[in-house]
Design a protein around this motif. Structure first.
Motif, PDB file in Angstrom:
ATOM      1  N   ASP A 299       0.885  -1.376  -0.084  1.00  0.00           N
ATOM      2  CA  ASP A 299       0.144  -0.136  -0.089  1.00  0.00           C
ATOM      3  C   ASP A 299       0.783   1.145   0.079  1.00  0.00           C
ATOM      4  N   ARG A 300       2.231   1.080  -0.506  1.00  0.00           N
ATOM      5  CA  ARG A 300       2.950   2.426  -0.614  1.00  0.00           C
ATOM      6  C   ARG A 300       2.863   3.391  -1.636  1.00  0.00           C
ATOM      7  N   ARG A 301       2.999   4.423  -1.486  1.00  0.00           N
ATOM      8  CA  ARG A 301       2.885   5.353  -2.686  1.00  0.00           C
ATOM      9  C   ARG A 301       4.235   5.631  -3.105  1.00  0.00           C
ATOM     10  N   LEU A 302       4.483   5.233  -4.585  1.00  0.00           N
ATOM     11  CA  LEU A 302       5.872   5.248  -5.214  1.00  0.00           C
ATOM     12  C   LEU A 302       5.632   6.302  -6.380  1.00  0.00           C
ATOM     13  N   ALA A 303       6.534   6.841  -6.737  1.00  0.00           N
ATOM     14  CA  ALA A 303       6.740   7.377  -8.097  1.00  0.00           C
ATOM     15  C   ALA A 303       7.914   6.326  -8.576  1.00  0.00           C
ATOM     16  N   PHE A 304       7.638   6.132  -9.854  1.00  0.00           N
ATOM     17  CA  PHE A 304       8.584   5.310 -10.849  1.00  0.00           C
ATOM     18  C   PHE A 304       9.266   6.087 -11.669  1.00  0.00           C
ATOM     19  N   HIS A 305      10.863   5.993 -11.453  1.00  0.00           N
ATOM     20  CA  HIS A 305      11.506   6.513 -12.730  1.00  0.00           C
ATOM     21  C   HIS A 305      11.973   5.405 -13.699  1.00  0.00           C
ATOM     22  N   CYS A 306      11.561   5.527 -14.922  1.00  0.00           N
ATOM     23  CA  CYS A 306      11.613   4.539 -15.779  1.00  0.00           C
ATOM     24  C   CYS A 306      13.102   5.186 -16.482  1.00  0.00           C
ATOM     25  N   PRO A 307      14.151   4.342 -16.327  1.00  0.00           N
ATOM     26  CA  PRO A 307      15.617   4.787 -17.044  1.00  0.00           C
ATOM     27  C   PRO A 307      15.340   4.593 -18.667  1.00  0.00           C
ATOM     28  N   CYS A 308      16.257   5.671 -19.197  1.00  0.00           N
ATOM     29  CA  CYS A 308      16.290   5.551 -20.385  1.00  0.00           C
ATOM     30  C   CYS A 308      16.780   3.999 -21.231  1.00  0.00           C
ATOM     31  N   THR A 309      17.601   3.556 -20.412  1.00  0.00           N
ATOM     32  CA  THR A 309      18.051   2.119 -20.950  1.00  0.00           C
ATOM     33  C   THR A 309      16.728   1.060 -20.934  1.00  0.00           C
ATOM     34  N   LEU A 310      15.996   1.335 -19.968  1.00  0.00           N
ATOM     35  CA  LEU A 310      14.717   0.402 -19.893  1.00  0.00           C
ATOM     36  C   LEU A 310      13.756   0.874 -20.951  1.00  0.00           C
ATOM     37  N   GLN A 311      13.205   2.080 -21.045  1.00  0.00           N
ATOM     38  CA  GLN A 311      12.268   2.281 -22.007  1.00  0.00           C
ATOM     39  C   GLN A 311      12.557   2.589 -23.279  1.00  0.00           C
ATOM     40  N   ASN A 361      15.463  18.820 -12.826  1.00  0.00           N
ATOM     41  CA  ASN A 361      13.926  18.791 -13.637  1.00  0.00           C
ATOM     42  C   ASN A 361      13.310  17.359 -13.434  1.00  0.00           C
ATOM     43  N   LYS A 362      14.138  16.219 -13.564  1.00  0.00           N
ATOM     44  CA  LYS A 362      13.566  14.793 -13.261  1.00  0.00           C
ATOM     45  C   LYS A 362      12.754  14.987 -11.934  1.00  0.00           C
ATOM     46  N   LEU A 363      13.425  15.253 -10.876  1.00  0.00           N
ATOM     47  CA  LEU A 363      13.088  15.022  -9.603  1.00  0.00           C
ATOM     48  C   LEU A 363      11.811  16.034  -9.414  1.00  0.00           C
ATOM     49  N   ASN A 364      11.814  17.243  -9.707  1.00  0.00           N
ATOM     50  CA  ASN A 364      10.550  17.818  -9.733  1.00  0.00           C
ATOM     51  C   ASN A 364       9.516  17.150 -10.345  1.00  0.00           C
ATOM     52  N   ALA A 365       9.467  16.589 -11.592  1.00  0.00           N
ATOM     53  CA  ALA A 365       8.290  15.684 -11.936  1.00  0.00           C
ATOM     54  C   ALA A 365       8.161  14.586 -11.256  1.00  0.00           C
ATOM     55  N   LEU A 366       9.172  13.922 -10.553  1.00  0.00           N
ATOM     56  CA  LEU A 366       8.931  12.749  -9.800  1.00  0.00           C
ATOM     57  C   LEU A 366       8.071  13.027  -8.470  1.00  0.00           C
ATOM     58  N   GLU A 367       8.552  14.017  -8.001  1.00  0.00           N
ATOM     59  CA  GLU A 367       8.114  14.493  -6.798  1.00  0.00           C
ATOM     60  C   GLU A 367       6.789  15.176  -6.780  1.00  0.00           C
ATOM     61  N   SER A 368       6.113  15.532  -7.980  1.00  0.00           N
ATOM     62  CA  SER A 368       5.022  16.312  -8.164  1.00  0.00           C
ATOM     63  C   SER A 368       3.535  15.675  -7.666  1.00  0.00           C
ATOM     64  N   GLY A 369       3.879  14.457  -7.503  1.00  0.00           N
ATOM     65  CA  GLY A 369       2.661  13.335  -7.142  1.00  0.00           C
ATOM     66  C   GLY A 369       2.806  13.201  -5.503  1.00  0.00           C
ATOM     67  N   ASN A 370       3.883  13.788  -4.745  1.00  0.00           N
ATOM     68  CA  ASN A 370       3.960  13.488  -3.532  1.00  0.00           C
ATOM     69  C   ASN A 370       4.173  12.054  -3.282  1.00  0.00           C
ATOM     70  N   PRO A 371       5.241  11.360  -3.799  1.00  0.00           N
ATOM     71  CA  PRO A 371       5.178  10.003  -3.348  1.00  0.00           C
ATOM     72  C   PRO A 371       6.225   9.990  -2.087  1.00  0.00           C
ATOM     73  N   GLU A 372       5.770   8.732  -1.383  1.00  0.00           N
ATOM     74  CA  GLU A 372       6.758   8.228  -0.362  1.00  0.00           C
ATOM     75  C   GLU A 372       8.092   7.952  -0.601  1.00  0.00           C
ATOM     76  N   VAL A 373       8.414   7.382  -1.682  1.00  0.00           N
ATOM     77  CA  VAL A 373       9.820   7.154  -2.148  1.00  0.00           C
ATOM     78  C   VAL A 373       9.713   6.832  -3.769  1.00  0.00           C
ATOM     79  N   ILE A 374      10.885   7.220  -4.281  1.00  0.00           N
ATOM     80  CA  ILE A 374      10.886   6.793  -5.749  1.00  0.00           C
ATOM     81  C   ILE A 374      11.780   5.650  -5.936  1.00  0.00           C
ATOM     82  N   VAL A 375      11.249   5.006  -7.016  1.00  0.00           N
ATOM     83  CA  VAL A 375      11.870   3.820  -7.279  1.00  0.00           C
ATOM     84  C   VAL A 375      12.312   3.783  -8.814  1.00  0.00           C
TER      85      VAL A 375
END
Length: 405
Positions: A299-311, A361-375
């Protein structure tokens, strides 16, 4: 576009490939719309279309300058442009070819040479990197802020790995820096796969995937590392390992390219293609398994950063998000999720100013949804983003394993 390679360029080992890629580009400019460096710099030569023109000029025999080298150096090799390109231009292969030619013709200054040689001497050697990391943690208060940011903020020691051997087995590439910077990542992957009846066999004889050397223009050295890895993996492959998995998408992207990079090597072409076909990101393996049977209800609230090498390189956008959703994690929306975080292998050290801008810039985008953790799914991105000292950043499999426990 019309191309006329010089006689010298025609003698390059990858001349036909370079010409084919150049001719596939219609110069539409769609690539610039999603290029991170073009968005920041606003310079045509700091976007894919401009860099393609620079490489075309080099291969047609025009003068090569330090400015040419600078614009090619500034490229992240994020391959966002390849995802955007309607013509299927294989930009990263052309960039590799162009950079190698420019490197031979433009000598670098002492400082640049020292930095690049130091990175090649330290990063691909896990024992050396671990010793320096431990020393850095010990003397952390005395280090400059830029170096402190490269060290883990919080230690997550590796948990014990399963001792049971199942009928199904996969190989894993331990990585160069991940065992020191995020030691529990591979252990967490092994523990989750164990619950699914899959044993993880560390390929300890294998070393660096070769990406560090290759992308710092020591391409022959990078390919030598690839050959040594193939030799190390081959006995286990012959014994029935069903996959070669990576928990670091940067390594995975390069290993998946072995088949292409060694296609003209008569001794390794077939084996390299076999390794490429077996190479899978951890997300690919778990996506195909009945993971619901693990009974995880997170039930944790996460933001996922999809690396360029993955996407962009592996074309696995949405794979990790799908797994996390099946486990019940709540994922926040991330604006401009296609853009690079600025890590890009050693880019954060060779182009620190641009890298920091992209990171923030990336962190601003990732944190815009107020996640508990970024993965995320790549140790380079994880370290780079976490180094800003903002929302904690971890590998996604560690949170899955914690929920499992």
């Amino acid at each position: 576009m019309q191309t006329n390679l010089s006689e010298q360029a025609k003698r390059l080992p990858r001349a036909e490939e370079a010409e084919r890629i150049l001719r596939s580009c219609v110069h539409c400019g769609f690539c610039n719309a999603t290029c991170p460096t073009y968005q920041i710099m606003g310079d045509e030569l700091d976007g894919p279309r401009g860099r393609i023109y620079l490489i075309k000029q080099v291969l047609e025999g025009q003068e090569v300058t330090a400015k040419t080298q600078l614009h090619l150096d500034r490229c992240l090799t994020c391959r966002n442009c390849e995802t955007t390109c309607p013509s299927g231009v294989q930009y990263h292969n052309l960039l590799d070819i162009g950079r190698a030619v420019v490197e031979e013709q433009i000598p670098r200054g002492f400082g640049e040479r020292l930095l690049r040689e130091s990175l090649r001497a330290v990063v691909p050697r896990p024992a050396v990197f671990k010793a320096l990391t431990m020393a850095g943690q010990l003397f952390r208060p005395l280090l400059p802020g830029a170096l402190q940011a490269k060290l883990p903020r919080q230690a997550h020691p590796a948990k014990a790995r399963p001792s049971v051997r199942h009928g199904r087995k996969v190989l894993t590439l331990e990585g160069c820096v991940q065992p020191s910077l995020s030691p529990n990542t591979n252990a967490a992957a092994a523990r989750v796969l164990d619950r699914l009846g899959i044993s993880v066999v560390p390929a300890r004889e294998a070393g660096c995937c070769g990406a560090v050397d290759y992308h710092l223009n020591a391409q022959d050295k990078g390919l030598d590392r690839a050959r040594r890895n193939i030799d190390a993996w081959w006995p286990a492959i012959e014994q029935g390992a069903e996959a070669l998995i990576q928990t670091a998408s940067g390594c995975g992207a390069f290993v998946k390219d072995y088949g292409h990079l060694l296609k003209d090597d008569p001794a390794y072409a077939e084996k390299a293609q076999r390794v490429t076909s077996l190479s899978k990101d951890l997300a690919e393996v778990l996506s195909a398994e009945p993971i619901e049977q693990l009974g995880i209800e997170a039930d944790r609230r996460l933001a996922f950063h999809c690396p360029c090498t993955l996407q962009h390189a592996q074309k696995l956008s949405g794979a990790v998000e799908g797994i996390l959703g099946r486990f019940g994690f709540s994922l926040t929306a991330v604006p401009d999720s296609h853009l690079c975080c600025g890590s890009a292998g050693t880019y954060s050290l060779t182009q620190p100013e641009l890298s920091r801008q992209l990171r923030d810039n990336k962190l601003n985008a990732l944190e815009s949804g107020n996640p508990e953790v970024i993965v995320t799914a790549n140790i380079g991105c994880q370290t780079h983003l976490d180094g800003a000292g903002r929302t904690p950043v971890r590998h996604w499999i560690e949170l899955v394993e914690e929920a499992l426990a």
